[in-house]
Design a protein around this motif. Structure first.
Motif, PDB file in Angstrom:
ATOM      1  N   TRP A 150       5.519   6.872  -7.066  1.00 17.54           N
ATOM      2  CA  TRP A 150       6.314   5.854  -6.359  1.00 17.54           C
ATOM      3  C   TRP A 150       5.782   5.645  -4.945  1.00 17.54           C
ATOM      4  O   TRP A 150       5.773   4.511  -4.443  1.00 17.54           O
ATOM      5  CB  TRP A 150       7.789   6.232  -6.350  1.00 17.54           C
ATOM      6  CG  TRP A 150       8.408   6.217  -7.718  1.00 17.54           C
ATOM      7  CD1 TRP A 150       8.777   7.297  -8.459  1.00 17.54           C
ATOM      8  CD2 TRP A 150       8.692   5.067  -8.528  1.00 17.54           C
ATOM      9  NE1 TRP A 150       9.276   6.895  -9.676  1.00 17.54           N
ATOM     10  CE2 TRP A 150       9.238   5.542  -9.744  1.00 17.54           C
ATOM     11  CE3 TRP A 150       8.544   3.693  -8.341  1.00 17.54           C
ATOM     12  CZ2 TRP A 150       9.641   4.680 -10.768  1.00 17.54           C
ATOM     13  CZ3 TRP A 150       8.937   2.827  -9.361  1.00 17.54           C
ATOM     14  CH2 TRP A 150       9.472   3.324 -10.561  1.00 17.54           C
ATOM     15  N   SER A 151       5.336   6.712  -4.279  1.00 18.96           N
ATOM     16  CA  SER A 151       4.762   6.541  -2.945  1.00 18.96           C
ATOM     17  C   SER A 151       3.452   5.763  -3.018  1.00 18.96           C
ATOM     18  O   SER A 151       3.118   4.992  -2.111  1.00 18.96           O
ATOM     19  CB  SER A 151       4.543   7.893  -2.269  1.00 18.96           C
ATOM     20  OG  SER A 151       3.590   8.671  -2.973  1.00 18.96           O
ATOM     21  N   VAL A 152       2.706   5.951  -4.087  1.00 14.25           N
ATOM     22  CA  VAL A 152       1.471   5.198  -4.295  1.00 14.25           C
ATOM     23  C   VAL A 152       1.778   3.728  -4.512  1.00 14.25           C
ATOM     24  O   VAL A 152       1.118   2.843  -3.954  1.00 14.25           O
ATOM     25  CB  VAL A 152       0.687   5.785  -5.491  1.00 14.25           C
ATOM     26  CG1 VAL A 152      -0.515   4.920  -5.829  1.00 14.25           C
ATOM     27  CG2 VAL A 152       0.248   7.211  -5.200  1.00 14.25           C
ATOM     28  N   VAL A 153       2.786   3.446  -5.333  1.00 15.48           N
ATOM     29  CA  VAL A 153       3.198   2.067  -5.593  1.00 15.48           C
ATOM     30  C   VAL A 153       3.587   1.372  -4.287  1.00 15.48           C
ATOM     31  O   VAL A 153       3.161   0.247  -4.002  1.00 15.48           O
ATOM     32  CB  VAL A 153       4.363   2.040  -6.604  1.00 15.48           C
ATOM     33  CG1 VAL A 153       5.009   0.666  -6.669  1.00 15.48           C
ATOM     34  CG2 VAL A 153       3.876   2.463  -7.987  1.00 15.48           C
ATOM     35  N   ARG A 154       4.394   2.046  -3.483  1.00 13.10           N
ATOM     36  CA  ARG A 154       4.828   1.445  -2.220  1.00 13.10           C
ATOM     37  C   ARG A 154       3.636   1.205  -1.296  1.00 13.10           C
ATOM     38  O   ARG A 154       3.527   0.142  -0.667  1.00 13.10           O
ATOM     39  CB  ARG A 154       5.854   2.336  -1.535  1.00 13.10           C
ATOM     40  CG  ARG A 154       6.437   1.707  -0.266  1.00 13.10           C
ATOM     41  CD  ARG A 154       7.461   2.590   0.418  1.00 13.10           C
ATOM     42  NE  ARG A 154       8.598   2.867  -0.461  1.00 13.10           N
ATOM     43  CZ  ARG A 154       8.823   4.032  -1.069  1.00 13.10           C
ATOM     44  NH1 ARG A 154       7.989   5.047  -0.874  1.00 13.10           N
ATOM     45  NH2 ARG A 154       9.862   4.190  -1.856  1.00 13.10           N
ATOM     46  N   ALA A 155       2.748   2.181  -1.178  1.00 13.22           N
ATOM     47  CA  ALA A 155       1.579   2.015  -0.312  1.00 13.22           C
ATOM     48  C   ALA A 155       0.705   0.855  -0.780  1.00 13.22           C
ATOM     49  O   ALA A 155       0.194   0.083   0.041  1.00 13.22           O
ATOM     50  CB  ALA A 155       0.768   3.309  -0.269  1.00 13.22           C
ATOM     51  N   ALA A 156       0.525   0.722  -2.093  1.00  9.57           N
ATOM     52  CA  ALA A 156      -0.268  -0.392  -2.624  1.00  9.57           C
ATOM     53  C   ALA A 156       0.372  -1.731  -2.275  1.00  9.57           C
ATOM     54  O   ALA A 156      -0.326  -2.733  -2.073  1.00  9.57           O
ATOM     55  CB  ALA A 156      -0.430  -0.257  -4.134  1.00  9.57           C
ATOM     56  N   GLY A 157       1.692  -1.752  -2.204  1.00  8.93           N
ATOM     57  CA  GLY A 157       2.390  -2.985  -1.862  1.00  8.93           C
ATOM     58  C   GLY A 157       2.383  -3.291  -0.381  1.00  8.93           C
ATOM     59  O   GLY A 157       2.756  -4.417   0.007  1.00  8.93           O
ATOM     60  N   LEU A 158       1.969  -2.348   0.459  1.00  5.48           N
ATOM     61  CA  LEU A 158       2.064  -2.525   1.905  1.00  5.48           C
ATOM     62  C   LEU A 158       0.717  -2.560   2.625  1.00  5.48           C
ATOM     63  O   LEU A 158       0.522  -3.362   3.535  1.00  5.48           O
ATOM     64  CB  LEU A 158       2.907  -1.393   2.511  1.00  5.48           C
ATOM     65  CG  LEU A 158       4.388  -1.357   2.133  1.00  5.48           C
ATOM     66  CD1 LEU A 158       5.037  -0.089   2.695  1.00  5.48           C
ATOM     67  CD2 LEU A 158       5.125  -2.591   2.649  1.00  5.48           C
ATOM     68  N   VAL A 159      -0.213  -1.671   2.255  1.00  6.47           N
ATOM     69  CA  VAL A 159      -1.393  -1.456   3.082  1.00  6.47           C
ATOM     70  C   VAL A 159      -2.279  -2.694   3.178  1.00  6.47           C
ATOM     71  O   VAL A 159      -2.921  -2.941   4.209  1.00  6.47           O
ATOM     72  CB  VAL A 159      -2.195  -0.238   2.579  1.00  6.47           C
ATOM     73  CG1 VAL A 159      -2.833  -0.510   1.217  1.00  6.47           C
ATOM     74  CG2 VAL A 159      -3.258   0.166   3.601  1.00  6.47           C
ATOM     75  N   HIS A 160      -2.299  -3.513   2.156  1.00  6.39           N
ATOM     76  CA  HIS A 160      -3.184  -4.678   2.160  1.00  6.39           C
ATOM     77  C   HIS A 160      -2.658  -5.807   3.042  1.00  6.39           C
ATOM     78  O   HIS A 160      -3.368  -6.783   3.290  1.00  6.39           O
ATOM     79  CB  HIS A 160      -3.415  -5.158   0.729  1.00  6.39           C
ATOM     80  CG  HIS A 160      -3.985  -4.085  -0.137  1.00  6.39           C
ATOM     81  ND1 HIS A 160      -5.297  -3.680  -0.053  1.00  6.39           N
ATOM     82  CD2 HIS A 160      -3.406  -3.273  -1.060  1.00  6.39           C
ATOM     83  CE1 HIS A 160      -5.507  -2.687  -0.895  1.00  6.39           C
ATOM     84  NE2 HIS A 160      -4.373  -2.422  -1.516  1.00  6.39           N
ATOM     85  N   ASN A 161      -1.439  -5.651   3.542  1.00  2.00           N
ATOM     86  CA  ASN A 161      -0.866  -6.664   4.424  1.00  2.00           C
ATOM     87  C   ASN A 161      -1.492  -6.644   5.816  1.00  2.00           C
ATOM     88  O   ASN A 161      -1.244  -7.553   6.611  1.00  2.00           O
ATOM     89  CB  ASN A 161       0.649  -6.465   4.555  1.00  2.00           C
ATOM     90  CG  ASN A 161       1.368  -6.565   3.220  1.00  2.00           C
ATOM     91  OD1 ASN A 161       0.770  -6.882   2.198  1.00  2.00           O
ATOM     92  ND2 ASN A 161       2.657  -6.288   3.223  1.00  2.00           N
TER      93      ASN A 161
END
Length: 503
Positions: free
Chosen positions: A344-355
C-alpha cells in the motif's frame, strides 16, 4: 479445500465496480460471479453486507526477501554505498536454514496480513545459495500460503568489473578485495538453479515457481546471462534484470570497455537477451532509445518508487513508459530500503512521486493507472496475465476483501482514489490465495504467527554483534565508493532523473 461463497460484495473491475453481488470460489479458482448464487454443500459463506470490496490480491512484482530482518537498520544512502552494508559476503553472516526460513516468513506474514497474495522474490543469498537455504526460503513460502516466484540473485563477476572508476579509486590497499572472484562461479550457480527447478518449480499445486535472475547485466558474464535466458525460456518463466537504477549505472556505458558506449538496455538487447520474459527492474536512468527497445521486446518494467526515494536513485519516467504501452508492475524492492513489506505504501508513492517531474498535471498518473500497474502489470510481470490480477470467473482465486466502512473509505468518495491515497492495509479483512483463506481479521491463519515472531526476535537479536562488525568492516571501502558516486553524479549523460534541479 473448502469452497467459499462471498455474498453481497462489490467486485473491483478495471472499468467498473459492481453493485453488491455474489462470488463463488471452488477449489483454486473463481467459479462464478452473479446475483443469487447458491453455496455448495459444506461451503463457507462470507457476507459482504453490501460494503465490502472484493478485489484482486496485491502483486509485489519485485522483492528481495533476505533483507526482511534488517528494516530500519540503515540510513538513506545511494545504492552503491547502501550495498556495502546491506549484503556483505561475510562468512560470519552466513545464514542457517532456520534463519533463512524465519526471515522469509517475516515478509510473507506482513504481505498476507495486508492483502498481498503474490510476490516475485529475487533472493540474494550471501555468501552463496546453498541447497538447504533455497529449500528454507521455498518452505517458508509454502507454509505461509502465499504465491511466490523465486530466483537466485547472485553476482558472478568481481566488484571492480561491475562499477565505474572503482579500480582507480580503491587503490592498492583494497585491490585484492575488489578484484576477488565472486563467492560462486557460473557452473555452481547453474547447479543451484537446477536444484531450485527440480525441487520447487510447480510445487504447492503450482503456487510456487522458479524464475531466473542475472541481478544486473554488469554483474555477470554474457555466457552466464545467456545460460539463464535459455533456462528461463525452457521453463517459460520471468527473468529479473536490474537496469539503470542509478546514474552510476548510466555512466558504465562509457567507463567499462565491454559496453562500448551502450546503455545496459542496449547491451542486453544486442546480446539478444531482452525478451518478453524480461522484468526490467527500476528503469530510472533510461532514455527514449532504451524505452523503445523495451517496448519492442515486449518486456515489463518493475517500478519501486519507495526504494528509489529511500536511496536517492531518481524518478522513473512513468509517462514515457506508459505512452509506449510497456507494462509496469509495482514492487517493494526489499524491507531494508522500503522499511516495510507493504504494497500500500508503494501504491501511494507511485501515485504521488511522479507529480514532481514538471510534467503537465494531465500527464500525472491517475489512481486508475496506478491500480492497473498494481494488478494487471504485476500479473504480467509474473508471466500470469491471464490467471491473476482480476476478479473474473476462471481466474485463480487470489483475492482481498476490503471493508469500505473503515476510516480510509469513510465517507466513500471515490474507491480508486481512496485505494491509492488513503488505504494503508488496515481495511483488509481477509486475504485468499489459491482459493484458501490465509489471513483474516489481521492475523495469518496458516502458521503460528506469534511463535514465529517470538523466535525471530530472539534469533536476529543474537545476530546484531556480527552485523555491527560487518558494517564496521565495510567502512574501509566507503571513501572510494563515495567518490565513485560523486564522480558519476558530475558526469553529463544527456538526461536527469533527480528532482530539485540537480544536473
Amino acid at each position: 479445500m473448502t469452497d467459499v461463497l462471498f455474498t453481497g460484495v462489490l467486485v473491483y473491475g478495471a472499468e467498473t465496480i459492481s453493485t453488491p453481488t455474489d462470488v463463488l470460489v471452488r477449489g483454486q479458482r473463481i467459479a462464478a460471479i452473479g446475483d443469487g448464487l447458491v453455496a455448495p454443500p459444506g461451503a463457507r459463506v462470507i457476507n459482504g453486507r453490501g460494503h465490502h470490496l472484493l478485489a484482486p490480491g496485491l502483486v509485489n512484482a519485485h522483492f528481495h526477501s533476505p533483507a526482511n530482518h534488517l528494516k530500519g537498520m540503515l540510513p538513506s544512502l545511494p545504492l552503491e554505498l547502501f550495498m556495502l552494508y546491506e549484503s556483505p559476503a561475510d562468512e560470519a553472516l552466513r545464514p542457517s536454514p532456520r534463519e533463512a526460513y524465519l526471515r522469509t516468513m517475516l515478509g510473507a506474514l506482513e504481505m498476507l496480513r495486508t492483502g498481498t497474495t503474490s510476490v516475485q522474490d529475487d533472493a540474494f543469498v550471501m555468501p552463496a545459495p546453498e541447497p538447504d537455504i533455497i529449500d528454507a526460503i521455498m518452505s517458508a513460502y509454502a507454509d505461509a500460503g502465499i504465491r511466490a516466484t523465486v530466483a537466485l540473485d547472485q553476482p558472478e563477476l568481481p566488484e571492480a568489473d561491475k562499477l565505474p572508476f572503482l579500480a582507480e579509486l580503491a587503490g592498492p590497499e583494497l585491490a585484492a578485495a575488489i578484484h576477488a572472484p565472486a563467492p560462486m562461479g557460473r557452473t555452481e550457480l547453474l547447479g543451484r538453479y537446477d536444484h531450485l527447478f527440480r525441487t520447487w518449480h510447480g510445487a504447492a499445486d503450482g503456487r510456487l515457481r522458479g524464475a531466473v535472475s542475472v541481478s544486473a547485466p554488469q554483474r555477470v558474464s554474457p555466457e552466464y546471462f545467456a545460460a539463464l535466458a535459455e533456462l528461463g525460456e525452457r521453463h517459460d518463466v520471468p527473468m529479473f534484470v536490474h537496469m539503470l537504477e542509478t546514474k552510476v549505472q548510466r555512466v558504465l556505458a562509457t567507463e567499462q570497455p565491454r559496453f562500448a558506449g551502450r546503455s545496459l538496455v542496449r547491451y542486453t538487447a544486442d546480446l539478444g537477451l531482452l525478451t518478453e520474459r524480461t522484468n526490467v527492474i527500476h528503469a530510472v536512468w533510461v532514455d527514449g532509445a532504451d524505452l523503445d527497445l523495451i517496448a519492442e521486446a515486449g518486456a515489463t518494467v518493475a517500478h519501486n518508487p519507495v526504494s528509489n526515494l529511500r536511496l536517492g536513485s531518481g524518478i522513473m519516467p512513468f509517462r514515457e513508459i506508459r505512452r509506449r504501452g510497456i507494462p509496469i508492475g509495482l514492487g517493494v524492492d526489499e524491507a531494508i530500503c522500503n522499511d516495510a513489506v507493504d504494497m500500500w505504501s508503494v501504491v501511494r508513492a507511485a501515485g504521488l512521486v511522479h507529480n514532481v517531474t514538471g510534467l503537465d498535471s494531465d500527464l500525472w498518473p491517475s489512481a486508475a493507472e496506478v491500480l492497473d500497474c498494481l494488478w494487471s502489470g504485476g500479473a504480467r510481470a509474473m508471466g500470469q496475465a491471464d490467471e491473476l490480477g482480476a476478479v473474473e470467473a476462471g481466474r485463480l482465486a487470489d483475492l482481498v476483501l476490503i471493508d469500505l466502512h473503515a476510516p480510509a473509505f469513510t465517507p466513500l468518495n471515490d474507491i480508486r482514489g481512496q485505494l491509492v491515497y488513503c488505504e494503508s492495509g488496515g481495511s483488509v479483512r481477509l486475504t485468499m490465495v489459491d482459493g484458501r483463506v490465509v489471513a483474516e481479521a489481521g492475523q495469518v491463519s496458516t502458521v503460528d504467527e506469534d511463535a514465529l515472531l517470538a523466535e525471530a526476535r530472539e534469533l536476529f537479536a543474537a545476530r546484531q554483534p556480527a552485523l555491527r562488525e560487518a558494517h564496521a568492516g565495510a567502512e574501509r571501502f566507503r571513501p572510494a565508493y563515495e567518490e565513485m558516486v560523486r564522480r558519476a553524479a558530475r558526469r553529463e549523460v544527456g538526461l536527469n532523473r533527480w528532482a530539485g534541479g540537480r544536473a
